[in-house]
Design a protein around this motif. Sequence first.
Motif, PDB file in Angstrom:
ATOM      1  N   ASP A 101       6.278 -24.456  -9.967  1.00  0.00           N
ATOM      2  CA  ASP A 101       4.907 -24.468  -9.492  1.00  0.00           C
ATOM      3  C   ASP A 101       3.991 -23.894 -10.566  1.00  0.00           C
ATOM      4  OD1 ASP A 101       4.910 -21.515  -9.267  1.00  0.00           O
ATOM      5  OD2 ASP A 101       6.237 -21.861  -7.559  1.00  0.00           O
ATOM      6  N   ASN A 102       2.725 -23.792 -10.224  1.00  0.00           N
ATOM      7  CA  ASN A 102       1.737 -23.218 -11.135  1.00  0.00           C
ATOM      8  C   ASN A 102       1.288 -21.821 -10.707  1.00  0.00           C
ATOM      9  OD1 ASN A 102       1.160 -25.105 -13.338  1.00  0.00           O
ATOM     10  ND2 ASN A 102       0.579 -26.523 -11.701  1.00  0.00           N
ATOM     11  N   PHE A 103       2.020 -21.208  -9.776  1.00  0.00           N
ATOM     12  CA  PHE A 103       1.708 -19.838  -9.389  1.00  0.00           C
ATOM     13  C   PHE A 103       2.172 -18.852 -10.451  1.00  0.00           C
ATOM     14  CE2 PHE A 103       2.230 -21.495  -4.839  1.00  0.00           C
ATOM     15  CZ  PHE A 103       0.876 -21.760  -4.725  1.00  0.00           C
ATOM     16  N   GLY A 104       3.248 -19.208 -11.130  1.00  0.00           N
ATOM     17  CA  GLY A 104       3.827 -18.291 -12.102  1.00  0.00           C
ATOM     18  C   GLY A 104       4.722 -17.280 -11.405  1.00  0.00           C
ATOM     19  N   GLY A 105       5.462 -16.542 -12.212  1.00  0.00           N
ATOM     20  CA  GLY A 105       6.357 -15.543 -11.646  1.00  0.00           C
ATOM     21  C   GLY A 105       7.700 -16.135 -11.256  1.00  0.00           C
ATOM     22  N   LEU A 106       8.600 -15.261 -10.856  1.00  0.00           N
ATOM     23  CA  LEU A 106       9.955 -15.655 -10.485  1.00  0.00           C
ATOM     24  C   LEU A 106      10.364 -14.915  -9.214  1.00  0.00           C
ATOM     25  CD1 LEU A 106      11.643 -15.323 -13.989  1.00  0.00           C
ATOM     26  CD2 LEU A 106      11.354 -17.474 -12.764  1.00  0.00           C
ATOM     27  N   ILE A 107      11.265 -15.522  -8.468  1.00  0.00           N
ATOM     28  CA  ILE A 107      11.854 -14.846  -7.316  1.00  0.00           C
ATOM     29  C   ILE A 107      13.367 -14.914  -7.451  1.00  0.00           C
ATOM     30  CG2 ILE A 107       9.901 -15.246  -5.781  1.00  0.00           C
ATOM     31  CD1 ILE A 107      11.415 -17.594  -4.559  1.00  0.00           C
ATOM     32  N   LEU A 108      14.048 -14.066  -6.703  1.00  0.00           N
ATOM     33  CA  LEU A 108      15.502 -13.984  -6.755  1.00  0.00           C
ATOM     34  C   LEU A 108      16.039 -14.010  -5.329  1.00  0.00           C
ATOM     35  CD1 LEU A 108      18.191 -13.485  -8.264  1.00  0.00           C
ATOM     36  CD2 LEU A 108      17.699 -11.033  -8.110  1.00  0.00           C
ATOM     37  N   GLY A 109      16.814 -15.041  -5.017  1.00  0.00           N
ATOM     38  CA  GLY A 109      17.365 -15.146  -3.675  1.00  0.00           C
ATOM     39  C   GLY A 109      16.298 -15.246  -2.604  1.00  0.00           C
ATOM     40  N   GLY A 110      15.171 -15.861  -2.947  1.00  0.00           N
ATOM     41  CA  GLY A 110      14.087 -16.056  -1.990  1.00  0.00           C
ATOM     42  C   GLY A 110      13.098 -14.917  -1.894  1.00  0.00           C
ATOM     43  N   ASN A 111      13.302 -13.856  -2.671  1.00  0.00           N
ATOM     44  CA  ASN A 111      12.433 -12.686  -2.584  1.00  0.00           C
ATOM     45  C   ASN A 111      11.905 -12.277  -3.955  1.00  0.00           C
ATOM     46  OD1 ASN A 111      12.880 -12.063   0.312  1.00  0.00           O
ATOM     47  ND2 ASN A 111      14.989 -11.730  -0.372  1.00  0.00           N
ATOM     48  N   PRO A 112      10.722 -11.656  -3.993  1.00  0.00           N
ATOM     49  CA  PRO A 112      10.220 -11.123  -5.269  1.00  0.00           C
ATOM     50  C   PRO A 112      11.162 -10.069  -5.822  1.00  0.00           C
ATOM     51  CG  PRO A 112       8.498 -11.137  -3.586  1.00  0.00           C
ATOM     52  CD  PRO A 112       9.789 -11.432  -2.889  1.00  0.00           C
ATOM     53  N   VAL A 113      11.194  -9.956  -7.143  1.00  0.00           N
ATOM     54  CA  VAL A 113      12.012  -8.935  -7.782  1.00  0.00           C
ATOM     55  C   VAL A 113      11.149  -7.689  -7.943  1.00  0.00           C
ATOM     56  CG1 VAL A 113      13.457  -8.365  -9.763  1.00  0.00           C
ATOM     57  CG2 VAL A 113      13.228 -10.747  -9.025  1.00  0.00           C
ATOM     58  N   ILE A 114      11.572  -6.589  -7.331  1.00  0.00           N
ATOM     59  CA  ILE A 114      10.769  -5.369  -7.308  1.00  0.00           C
ATOM     60  C   ILE A 114      11.307  -4.363  -8.321  1.00  0.00           C
ATOM     61  CG2 ILE A 114       9.910  -3.484  -5.874  1.00  0.00           C
ATOM     62  CD1 ILE A 114       8.855  -6.267  -5.119  1.00  0.00           C
ATOM     63  N   ASP A 115      10.393  -3.801  -9.096  1.00  0.00           N
ATOM     64  CA  ASP A 115      10.750  -2.734 -10.031  1.00  0.00           C
ATOM     65  C   ASP A 115      10.941  -1.448  -9.223  1.00  0.00           C
ATOM     66  OD1 ASP A 115      10.936  -0.756 -11.923  1.00  0.00           O
ATOM     67  OD2 ASP A 115       9.249  -1.443 -13.134  1.00  0.00           O
ATOM     68  N   PRO A 116      12.145  -0.909  -9.168  1.00  0.00           N
ATOM     69  CA  PRO A 116      12.380   0.284  -8.331  1.00  0.00           C
ATOM     70  C   PRO A 116      11.601   1.506  -8.785  1.00  0.00           C
ATOM     71  CG  PRO A 116      14.274  -0.173  -9.738  1.00  0.00           C
ATOM     72  CD  PRO A 116      13.368  -1.352  -9.857  1.00  0.00           C
ATOM     73  N   SER A 117      11.211   1.556 -10.062  1.00  0.00           N
ATOM     74  CA  SER A 117      10.497   2.728 -10.557  1.00  0.00           C
ATOM     75  C   SER A 117       9.027   2.725 -10.185  1.00  0.00           C
ATOM     76  CB  SER A 117      10.632   2.822 -12.086  1.00  0.00           C
ATOM     77  OG  SER A 117      10.004   1.716 -12.715  1.00  0.00           O
ATOM     78  N   THR A 118       8.478   1.527  -9.936  1.00  0.00           N
ATOM     79  CA  THR A 118       7.042   1.438  -9.628  1.00  0.00           C
ATOM     80  C   THR A 118       6.747   0.817  -8.281  1.00  0.00           C
ATOM     81  OG1 THR A 118       6.813  -0.750 -10.675  1.00  0.00           O
ATOM     82  CG2 THR A 118       6.529   1.204 -12.089  1.00  0.00           C
ATOM     83  N   GLY A 119       7.708   0.076  -7.753  1.00  0.00           N
ATOM     84  CA  GLY A 119       7.459  -0.625  -6.502  1.00  0.00           C
ATOM     85  C   GLY A 119       6.674  -1.905  -6.682  1.00  0.00           C
ATOM     86  N   ASN A 120       6.398  -2.290  -7.931  1.00  0.00           N
ATOM     87  CA  ASN A 120       5.632  -3.502  -8.216  1.00  0.00           C
ATOM     88  C   ASN A 120       6.561  -4.683  -8.467  1.00  0.00           C
ATOM     89  OD1 ASN A 120       3.198  -2.044  -8.136  1.00  0.00           O
ATOM     90  ND2 ASN A 120       3.425  -1.460 -10.282  1.00  0.00           N
TER      91      ASN A 120
END
Length: 559
Positions: A101-120
Motif C-alpha cells: 500500500d501507500n501508507f508506509g510502515g510494516l506490521i508483523l503477524g497482523g499487528n504494528p511492531v512496538i518498540d518496548p523502550s518507547t512504546g512507539n
Amino acid sequence: MKKLKYIALSLLTLGMVACENELVQDIRDRNNTGVDDSSLPELTAGTADFSNYVAVGASFTAGFTDNALFIASQENSFPNIMANMFAKVGGGTFTQPLMNDNFGGLILGGNPVIDPSTGNRLFSERLVFGGAGPVPLQALNPSAMSTTDFALNNPTGPFNNLGIPGAKSFHLVAPGYGNLSNFPAAANPYAIRVTGNAPNASILELAMAQNPTFFSLSEIGGNDVLGYATTGGDGSNPITPTATFDASLNALVGGLTANGAKGVIGNLPNITSLSHFTTVPYNPLDPSNPDFGPLIPTLNSLFGALNGVYAFLESQGAINDAAARSIVFTDTAANAIVIHDENLANISTLITQTLLANPQFPAFLAQFGLPAAAAPQVAGLLGIMYGQSRQATENDLFVLPSSSVIGTVNSDFAAFLESQGLSAALAAQFATEGVTLPLEDKWALLPQEQEEIAIATEAYNASILAVANANGLALVDLNSILEQASSAGIMFDDYNMNTDLVFGGLVSLDGVHLTARGYALMANSFLQAIDATYGSNFEASGNLAKAGDYQTNYSASLQ
C-alpha cells in the motif's frame, strides 16, 4: 511550556503547490511540443550492458522517503528511474519488492511492531505536511494502517532492487540478515521481504545469484554514520570502524564484478548538512512566548547562583571554563537552550559542596518555597543536573525530533523530583527540557561528534574512490552534490533545489531521505557518471529524468 512548532505556512504551501502544478504542466507542454528530438543523437549504451541490472544499497536505493517505504516511493526510486532509461537501450525487466500500500510502515503477524523502550511503533507510517510541518499520516487519516506484513505476505523474488532501508555496510554481506527467525536481534524486515526461499542468503549473494551485467552500489557506509548521527552520538549506535567498512566494501564490489559486470558507485555526502540536523535552531526560546518569557527572572536567579559557583571554582583553579558553563537568559532576543555536554568535566560533586558551603544557600532556597532543611538534598540535585551543562551555541546541531521535546516537561524527571519532596509545580519548572533540564545527548550533535562523523565519512569516501578506480567503476560524487545543494542550491531543469525542510525540494519530510524529484536528480547524476565512464550518451541523447515529471510531496489521501 509549549513545545516548539514549525512556522505555519499552510497558505503559502497551497500557493506554492498551485504554482508548481502550473509550472509542471508548462514544462511538460514544452517538452512535448517544443523539443526537436530528431536533432539529438541516438541513444547508445557504449561499452555497458544493461540487460540485467541489479541495484544494491540501503534506503535511497529502495526509494525510502517521508520516513517510510511505500509503492509510490518505490516506483520513484532512483534505480527504477535509471532502469526505465536502460530499457531504451537493451535493459531488461527491473523488479522491486513492492509494499502492499501507500501508507508506509510494516506490521508483523497482523499487528504494528512496538518498540518496548518507547512504546512507539517501530516501523511507522509515512509523514505528510500538516500545515505547520511534518506530521504522521495517521494524524490526518486515522484509518491509515500498513497492510505490509513481513511475516505473512512477502513477495517472491528474485528482485533487481536490493535496497534495504537501515542496512549498514556489513549487513549487506551478513548471512541470515533476511531470516525472520533472526528478528529482531539480527535481521531486517526489509531484508526478510527479499530473501524468498533463501532466508540465510546475504544480500550480496542474492545479487550475485542473478548474474548481473550491470550494477549500482549506493549509500554504502551511509547508515554506518547515520545511526550515530540520528541518535545524537549518544553511543547507542556507534560509527562502524573503517576496517570493517573496507572489508564489506571490498567483498561487495568483488562479488558484483566477479562475472565481469560493470557498475556505478556513489560516495557518501556529509550527512550533517541534511535538514534533519539543520532545521532545529540552537536558540529557539522566544522571550515573547508567554510560557517562557515571564520565567526569565526566576531562571536567571537560579542560574545566577550556579554561575557564581562556576566563577568561584575557577578562582580556586578547580575549573577553567566558567564562561562556557554560565547560563543567562535575556528578554530581548532568542535564547539558546541548555544542553548536557559529555565533553565537559563532570563537576557535580564540586557544585554540591560549594552550594552547601555558602551560608546564603538556605535563603536562596526560600524564594522557591523550600525549607532550609532541604539544602543538602537540593544541592545534590543541582549538582547532578548541572555538572556537565551549558547553553548551546551555533556550532551545535539538533536532530529533527528534538523539536517536539524542547520546552516540554519531562514527566519522568518531574515525578522523580516530586519523590524528592518538590511540589508538582516546582518539579515541572525544574524538569522543562532544554530550559531547566539540560537536553539529553541523544538530541544534539556536539562539535566533537560532528568531527567524528566527518572523519569517518572522509575515510569511507577514500576507500570508495580507491575501489572504484581499481575496478574501473563509474563514480558519483554525491558529497559534492549535497554540499552544493546545502549552500547555493542546485539547479534541476527550472528548479533550484536545496536541503531546506518542506520547501527545499530535495530532501523529504523526514529530513534525511530524498523526495521523488530528489531521486530523479540522483538518477541523472548516476547516468551522467555512466556516460563519462562507459561511453553511453544518456545526457546527450536527451534521456535524463525531467524534474517536472517528479513531485516533491505526496498527498495524505494517497493510499
